[in-house]
Design an enzyme around this catalytic site. Structure first.
Site, short mmCIF file in Angstrom:
data_model
loop_
_atom_site.label_atom_id
_atom_site.label_comp_id
_atom_site.label_asym_id
_atom_site.label_seq_id
_atom_site.Cartn_x
_atom_site.Cartn_y
_atom_site.Cartn_z
N ASP B 183 0.84 -1.19 0.00
CA ASP B 183 0.00 0.00 0.00
C ASP B 183 0.88 1.24 0.00
O ASP B 183 1.96 1.25 0.60
CB ASP B 183 -0.90 -0.01 1.24
CG ASP B 183 -1.98 1.05 1.18
OD1 ASP B 183 -3.13 0.68 0.95
OD2 ASP B 183 -1.67 2.25 1.36
N LYS B 185 0.49 3.82 1.62
CA LYS B 185 0.63 4.34 2.98
C LYS B 185 1.83 3.72 3.70
O LYS B 185 2.26 4.22 4.71
CB LYS B 185 -0.63 4.04 3.80
CG LYS B 185 -1.82 4.91 3.45
CD LYS B 185 -2.99 4.69 4.40
CE LYS B 185 -3.72 3.39 4.17
NZ LYS B 185 -4.48 3.32 2.91
N GLN B 255 -18.09 1.87 2.43
CA GLN B 255 -17.66 2.09 1.05
C GLN B 255 -16.13 2.11 0.93
O GLN B 255 -15.47 2.64 1.83
CB GLN B 255 -18.21 3.44 0.56
CG GLN B 255 -19.72 3.59 0.65
CD GLN B 255 -20.44 2.71 -0.38
OE1 GLN B 255 -19.92 2.41 -1.44
NE2 GLN B 255 -21.63 2.31 -0.03
N PHE B 258 -12.07 3.30 -3.77
CA PHE B 258 -12.27 3.14 -5.21
C PHE B 258 -12.96 1.79 -5.44
O PHE B 258 -12.81 0.86 -4.66
CB PHE B 258 -10.94 3.22 -5.99
CG PHE B 258 -9.90 2.23 -5.54
CD1 PHE B 258 -9.79 0.98 -6.13
CD2 PHE B 258 -9.02 2.55 -4.51
CE1 PHE B 258 -8.84 0.07 -5.71
CE2 PHE B 258 -8.07 1.64 -4.07
CZ PHE B 258 -7.98 0.39 -4.67
N HIS B 260 -13.02 -1.12 -7.15
CA HIS B 260 -12.44 -2.29 -7.80
C HIS B 260 -12.04 -3.18 -6.63
O HIS B 260 -11.28 -2.73 -5.76
CB HIS B 260 -11.22 -1.88 -8.65
CG HIS B 260 -10.54 -3.04 -9.31
ND1 HIS B 260 -10.63 -3.30 -10.65
CD2 HIS B 260 -9.77 -4.03 -8.80
CE1 HIS B 260 -9.95 -4.40 -10.94
NE2 HIS B 260 -9.41 -4.86 -9.83
N LEU B 261 -12.53 -4.41 -6.61
CA LEU B 261 -12.38 -5.21 -5.39
C LEU B 261 -10.93 -5.35 -4.95
O LEU B 261 -10.08 -5.82 -5.70
CB LEU B 261 -12.99 -6.60 -5.58
CG LEU B 261 -13.24 -7.33 -4.24
CD1 LEU B 261 -14.44 -6.73 -3.50
CD2 LEU B 261 -13.42 -8.81 -4.43
N HIS B 262 -10.67 -4.92 -3.72
CA HIS B 262 -9.33 -5.05 -3.13
C HIS B 262 -9.48 -5.32 -1.65
O HIS B 262 -10.46 -4.92 -1.02
CB HIS B 262 -8.50 -3.78 -3.39
CG HIS B 262 -9.10 -2.53 -2.82
ND1 HIS B 262 -10.21 -1.92 -3.36
CD2 HIS B 262 -8.74 -1.78 -1.75
CE1 HIS B 262 -10.51 -0.84 -2.64
NE2 HIS B 262 -9.64 -0.74 -1.66
#
Lengths: 315, 315
Positions: B183, B185, B255, B258, B260-262
């Site tokens: 990630d 982060k 939610q 973005f 797109h499944l992650h």
């Protein structure tokens, strides 16, 4: 416009540039992270300035203890009770005493004399995630809960609240089935809360019946009381403290810190307490699960973190 | 033993007493809260000392900006890229330069010139909890997701990762169905992590197919890939960074930021990121729900926080 960062290159120049930042407003302030975000103006463009205090350096901790006191300007007692005491420490500062002195201040709590159990409570333990099937629950967790409850006087403090023998001044609602009391973590004694104080709201709903120990005991027959706690709890808290009912985070812990069904109500912007997904279950999700599958909590595996210091063991 | 707090009454005396605290060990250190808990010895009894930096005072913020720079000893650039720059500020100190200087240091980020959108991102917004039924999802959320995805180039940065055109050096696993990348982060470029660095672990599994946007799209037919991401993801990360697979918190956002499944993988002791129960769903719970009710996520209401700045509206 050329990048500001390109010209921030030596100390004197940097200082001159930064002195020309004009404060516009605070964008946000995070009291847990000790961070503040400011909107400023520099050369006709907006600059966002984020200032965050640095964490303590573990390597310097022993040295810090030795030398800290030489730099104190003030040690102010905020509170003490038995072995617990809280202090506000103000460090000396060099040039400009008018400057934000909060940069040099920190809080200190002393627990003394501390028992091994006190030390244990603050010691960082190794934690692993456990995926508790209902069979594991029956084999290990249920007997563990029973052992806890069988200890003489174990939940006496809680029964005192329920029976109106203690913390009556912290109760804000009561009916036949449950009551709502301020959580001990929330040190509040006024109903007129500022916007910042509202974020600290923390209360608990405690059911009166003594046979519901945790999430695992909940079935379709408890839907009504759960729905009522959700509705009534939000309503009572929102009215009392003039906030929107939808600004509350309403959840249960699994595992809870004590095995008598209670439901947490805190402000959605509260940043201090245990609402991480591996421990906190939104009451709305619990209700939804039971509606969909009446014996949901007697069927599913539940994953939660288990400290190696816990007396609950899965072997 | 008489309470220590009873004798902590005036400054000179307090300092003398505190100077006699002997450091034993660090019990825990919280880098987010800027707190450290120390075990010490005082008069043959254990003392627990908890030191926590004070939050910024919102009232003093404008003054702070004006006066801060006069007290700087050093302004060190840690990083800059375009409008973003991070600095470590070291304030002047009076008496003892050897003392833990981290008490006087703080981090500063400057974004300049900042757009209205940058400001928006940092501005604190009013947030309310929304209870999204599946009907509300279909009526408001699904069209909102579609509008997002229809924007030209909206997920291009993500497709670049999936297609091996970007961040290849941040990928630690890939097969036909998904990949695992660090990630943004998590600023890490070594596999040899100290105990403290392990707590910062943060990676994401990204599925390759483009038709799964969020939790709401998941059904029984995705059980296999979810189970494989859970097992393989933990295994790959645990091996690479020499940690226990059970020390990972594996979750999805709803939610998400973005569509797109992650799936997020971070360390269970990570204290920095969005794992609050109203937004994070443990992958183990998602799998369990779908096992129990194949169309669980096309049936239940899901509660989540919605900022008034969001373009998702339920009216």
């Amino acid at each position: 416009m050329d990048s500001l960062h390109k010209v921030l290159i030596d100390f004197d120049r940097n200082r001159k540039i930064l002195e020309n930042f004009q404060f516009i407003r605070i964008l946000r302030c995070n009291s847990k992270a000790k961070q503040i975000c400011l909107e400023c103006l520099y050369e006709n463009a907006v600059a966002i300035l984020i200032i965050e205090k640095q964490p303590f350096d573990e390597n310097l901790a022993p040295k810090m203890i030795d030398k800290l006191w030489h730099s104190c300007r003030d040690i102010q007692n905020l509170f003490w009770n038995d072995i617990y005491g809280s202090y506000l420490i103000d460090l000396l500062f060099d040039q400009d005493k008018e400057i934000d002195s909060s940069l040099q201040k920190f809080f200190m709590t002393i627990i003394h004399p501390a028992s091994a159990k006190d030390v244990e409570k603050y010691l960082e333990h190794s934690v692993v995630m456990v995926n508790e099937t209902f069979e594991l629950y029956q084999r290990f967790t249920a007997p563990y809960i029973k052992r806890q409850l069988d200890q003489l006087g174990h939940l006496q403090w809680l029964y005192n609240i329920v029976d109106g023998k203690a913390e009556c001044d912290r109760k804000i609602y009561e009916d036949d089935e449950f009551l709502i009391v301020k959580d001990l973590k929330w040190r509040n004694n006024t109903d007129q809360l500022s916007a910042i104080e509202k974020k600290e709201i923390y209360l608990n709903a405690i059911v009166k019946r003594r046979d519901l120990h945790s999430l695992r005991d909940l079935t379709q027959e408890h839907l009504k009381i759960l729905e009522r706690i959700d509705t009534k709890g939000r309503e009572v808290i929102a009215n009392r403290y003039s906030i929107n009912e939808k600004e509350l985070r309403v959840f249960l812990h699994y595992q809870p810190s004590f095995y008598h069904l209670h439901i947490h109500f805190n402000h959605i912007k509260n940043e201090h307490h245990g609402f991480q997904c591996e421990r906190a279950h939104l009451l709305s999700a619990v209700i939804e699960n039971i509606r969909l599958v009446p014996d949901y909590y007697q069927k599913v595996s539940i994953e939660f973190p288990l400290s190696d210091a816990s007396e609950l063991k899965f072997y």
